[in-house]
Design an enzyme around this catalytic site. Structure first.
Site, PDB file in Angstrom:
ATOM      1  N   PRO A  72     -23.275  34.097 -64.865  1.00 41.64           N
ATOM      2  CA  PRO A  72     -23.732  32.722 -65.095  1.00 41.64           C
ATOM      3  C   PRO A  72     -22.546  31.773 -64.959  1.00 41.64           C
ATOM      4  O   PRO A  72     -21.465  32.052 -65.458  1.00 41.64           O
ATOM      5  CB  PRO A  72     -24.253  32.734 -66.537  1.00 41.64           C
ATOM      6  CG  PRO A  72     -23.934  34.055 -67.122  1.00 41.64           C
ATOM      7  CD  PRO A  72     -23.395  34.954 -66.053  1.00 41.64           C
ATOM      8  N   GLY A  95     -22.971  37.415 -59.694  1.00 43.81           N
ATOM      9  CA  GLY A  95     -24.176  37.207 -60.501  1.00 43.81           C
ATOM     10  C   GLY A  95     -23.863  36.640 -61.884  1.00 43.81           C
ATOM     11  O   GLY A  95     -24.754  36.457 -62.704  1.00 43.81           O
ATOM     12  N   LYS A 106     -23.992  25.549 -47.204  1.00 39.65           N
ATOM     13  CA  LYS A 106     -25.115  24.790 -46.637  1.00 39.65           C
ATOM     14  C   LYS A 106     -24.603  23.707 -45.678  1.00 39.65           C
ATOM     15  O   LYS A 106     -25.155  23.526 -44.587  1.00 39.65           O
ATOM     16  CB  LYS A 106     -25.933  24.168 -47.768  1.00 39.65           C
ATOM     17  CG  LYS A 106     -27.078  23.325 -47.264  1.00 39.65           C
ATOM     18  CD  LYS A 106     -27.084  21.954 -47.892  1.00 39.65           C
ATOM     19  CE  LYS A 106     -27.813  20.979 -47.026  1.00 39.65           C
ATOM     20  NZ  LYS A 106     -29.026  20.471 -47.649  1.00 39.65           N
ATOM     21  N   HIS A 140     -20.935  32.212 -50.294  1.00 39.98           N
ATOM     22  CA  HIS A 140     -21.751  31.058 -49.946  1.00 39.98           C
ATOM     23  C   HIS A 140     -23.191  31.504 -49.933  1.00 39.98           C
ATOM     24  O   HIS A 140     -23.487  32.597 -49.478  1.00 39.98           O
ATOM     25  CB  HIS A 140     -21.492  30.620 -48.505  1.00 39.98           C
ATOM     26  CG  HIS A 140     -20.137  30.089 -48.275  1.00 39.98           C
ATOM     27  ND1 HIS A 140     -19.568  29.136 -49.047  1.00 39.98           N
ATOM     28  CD2 HIS A 140     -19.258  30.359 -47.296  1.00 39.98           C
ATOM     29  CE1 HIS A 140     -18.379  28.846 -48.560  1.00 39.98           C
ATOM     30  NE2 HIS A 140     -18.163  29.574 -47.513  1.00 39.98           N
ATOM     31  N   THR A 141     -24.065  30.641 -50.368  1.00 43.28           N
ATOM     32  CA  THR A 141     -25.486  30.953 -50.256  1.00 43.28           C
ATOM     33  C   THR A 141     -26.069  30.053 -49.181  1.00 43.28           C
ATOM     34  O   THR A 141     -25.846  28.849 -49.192  1.00 43.28           O
ATOM     35  CB  THR A 141     -26.197  30.699 -51.593  1.00 43.28           C
ATOM     36  OG1 THR A 141     -25.399  31.276 -52.617  1.00 43.28           O
ATOM     37  CG2 THR A 141     -27.578  31.307 -51.608  1.00 43.28           C
ATOM     38  N   GLY A 155     -15.324  25.115 -56.624  1.00 46.17           N
ATOM     39  CA  GLY A 155     -16.098  25.967 -55.721  1.00 46.17           C
ATOM     40  C   GLY A 155     -17.577  25.837 -56.028  1.00 46.17           C
ATOM     41  O   GLY A 155     -17.961  25.110 -56.965  1.00 46.17           O
ATOM     42  N   ASP A 156     -18.408  26.497 -55.209  1.00 45.64           N
ATOM     43  CA  ASP A 156     -19.872  26.470 -55.389  1.00 45.64           C
ATOM     44  C   ASP A 156     -20.446  25.063 -55.277  1.00 45.64           C
ATOM     45  O   ASP A 156     -21.453  24.737 -55.891  1.00 45.64           O
ATOM     46  CB  ASP A 156     -20.282  27.066 -56.752  1.00 45.64           C
ATOM     47  CG  ASP A 156     -19.703  28.438 -56.968  1.00 45.64           C
ATOM     48  OD1 ASP A 156     -19.708  29.216 -56.006  1.00 45.64           O
ATOM     49  OD2 ASP A 156     -19.242  28.733 -58.086  1.00 45.64           O
ATOM     50  N   GLY A 177     -21.611  23.839 -52.545  1.00 47.34           N
ATOM     51  CA  GLY A 177     -22.629  23.833 -51.497  1.00 47.34           C
ATOM     52  C   GLY A 177     -22.000  23.751 -50.106  1.00 47.34           C
ATOM     53  O   GLY A 177     -22.632  23.268 -49.160  1.00 47.34           O
TER      54      GLY A 177
END
Ligand code: GDP
Length: 430
Positions: A305, A303, A17, A40-41, A11-12, A14
């Site tokens: 790390p 949030g 985007k 998702h960011t 995951g993460d 992207g």
């Protein structure tokens, strides 16, 4: 035609985007699995957003955003998310919710927390969003479909029955306050009011859309290594993260999925516990974490790390294979520009033997990474639009990874924005 955007790893990668970018040419974007446990960011003209439930198409006025039946729908989170974007001047998106989607209940969230507490040091590192208890109940056939909100009599009876069962567990196993069934029914009436305007027979809607020649994007959450069946069980998520499941979680025929865009990040990161062979630690990890993604590698939902590591060819080849990859989108390549040399994991050494195949979990736990070091390019590649304009060592990195994983890298992402993308002709693309 249907395209899926899915992850190759933990995951993460992207995906948000890439989905946001591909949504420019799509009509409908469907979330088909998972819940509000990951995010998702997305960076676009309206600002920077962390989405957890809404599909990444919500920023466009030409798209319809769909919550498929495979999703774990947390109604209050869903509504807060709509509000959080419209409060920031994004026009109200067109949203449909499958009448067959099931709802995360308040007690799922509590049970998730209580179970993690009970497990203590042996916990799964859950985000405590209720996802595991939700999917357990779905398959135990005591979940609640959105459609059931509209059948008051049966709902009442089922709420009583399910509360009876949950309360035995709450009292004797967890020693926690019991659920008040009347209060729960009241909450469900509120959910009904909230969701009513969006409820739809999604599978029928998508069938009509396909007949009209519309483009549908299926948006995956997490990645192959978190798939319940094919991932690093039991440190996985509770739903399938594979493109194949997109057909089920959206309600479309599997043969309609023509393109499977698997997103791979140029290095590795993972949240939560579980096998991670190419993991790095200490200052080396901290530097990559700080520089990673867009503003550091910290969980979009929690949030926390993220754990960091070098690119893992073994895991990514497997990840791409299980997805049925037609195209790889290789992301966050710009972040590696600070390194003199870039290690890449090309094999796993397990009990003295080296393998290039991704094995079962207990073997991965014992694996040591076999690293190959490639030269870095030592410059900022953001803003570059043509593949040929990338520094030679950067192209060599991309081509090495492509050869290792065996799937065509046709997109290279060199920044968080929608337009930070380089299209590439791959010798592997049929
Ligand atoms: P997802 O869950 O797969 O969508 O991934 P996340 O959104 O959690 O993590 C990806 C992070 O990397 C986000 O902060 C993105 O804005 C950012 N990002 C995506 N592509 C790129 C890229 O090519 N370069 C950089 N620097 N950041 C990127």
């Amino acid at each position: 035609m249907v395209k899926a955007v899915v992850g190759a790893n933990w995951g993460d990668e992207g995906k948000g985007k890439i989905t946001d970018m591909l949504a420019q040419q799509a009509d409908i974007i469907v979330r088909f699995q998972g819940g509000a446990n990951a995010g998702h960011t997305i960076v676009n003209d309206y600002g920077k957003f962390a989405l957890h439930t809404l599909p990444s198409g919500v920023f466009y006025s030409h798209t319809t955003s769909v919550i498929g039946n495979g999703v774990a729908l947390n109604i209050p989170v869903f509504f807060n998310e709509i509000k959080s974007i419209t409060d920031r001047n994004v026009p109200m998106p067109k949203i449909l919710v499958s009448e067959r989607a099931q709802m995360v209940m308040p007690y799922h969230i509590l049970l998730d927390q209580y179970e993690e507490e009970r497990l203590g040091g042996k916990s799964f590192g859950s985000t405590k969003s209720g996802i595991a208890p939700f999917y357990s109940d779905k398959y135990a056939k005591i979940g609640f479909q959105v459609s059931e909100l509209f059948d008051e009599e049966s709902l009442k009876e089922k709420v009583e029955r399910v509360c009876g069962q949950k309360n035995v567990m709450l009292e004797h196993m967890y020693h926690k306050p019991l659920i008040d069934s009347k209060q729960l029914l009241e909450t469900l009436r509120e959910y009904k009011e909230m969701v009513a305007p969006y409820v739809c027979d999604v599978s029928d809607y998508l069938d009509r859309a396909l007949k009209e020649g519309k483009t549908i994007l299926l948006e995956g959450q997490l990645g192959t290594l978190k798939d319940t069946d094919h991932g690093i069980y039991p440190m996985v998520t509770s739903s399938s993260t594979l493109a194949a499941y997109g057909a089920i979680g959206a309600g479309i025929p599997p043969y309609e999925i023509k393109e499977i865009i698997t997103v791979c990040k140029a290095y590795s990161s993972a949240v939560g516990a579980g096998a991670f062979v190419s993991e790095i630690f200490g200052d080396e990890a901290e530097e990559l974490r700080r520089r990673g993604g867009d503003g550091g590698e910290y969980g979009a939902t929690t949030g926390r790390p993220r754990r960091m590591g070098w690119f893992d060819c073994v895991a990514s080849r497997y990840g791409c294979r299980l997805q049925g990859t037609t195209d790889v989108a290789f992301t966050v390549l710009d972040v590696l520009g600070y390194l003199d040399e870039i290690p890449v994991c090309v094999g796993y050494e397990i009990d003295g033997e080296v393998t290039a195949n991704f094995p079962v979990t207990w073997k991965i736990e014992k694996a040591k990474p076999v690293l190959k070091t490639l030269p870095g390019w030592k410059c900022d590649i953001r803003g570059i639009k043509n593949y040929e304009d990338l520094p030679e060592n950067c192209r060599k990195y991309v081509e090495f990874v492509e050869e290792q994983i065996g799937y065509p890298i046709t997109m290279v992402s060199n920044g968080p924005g929608r337009s930070d993308i380089i299209y590439r002709k791959s010798p592997l693309r049929k």
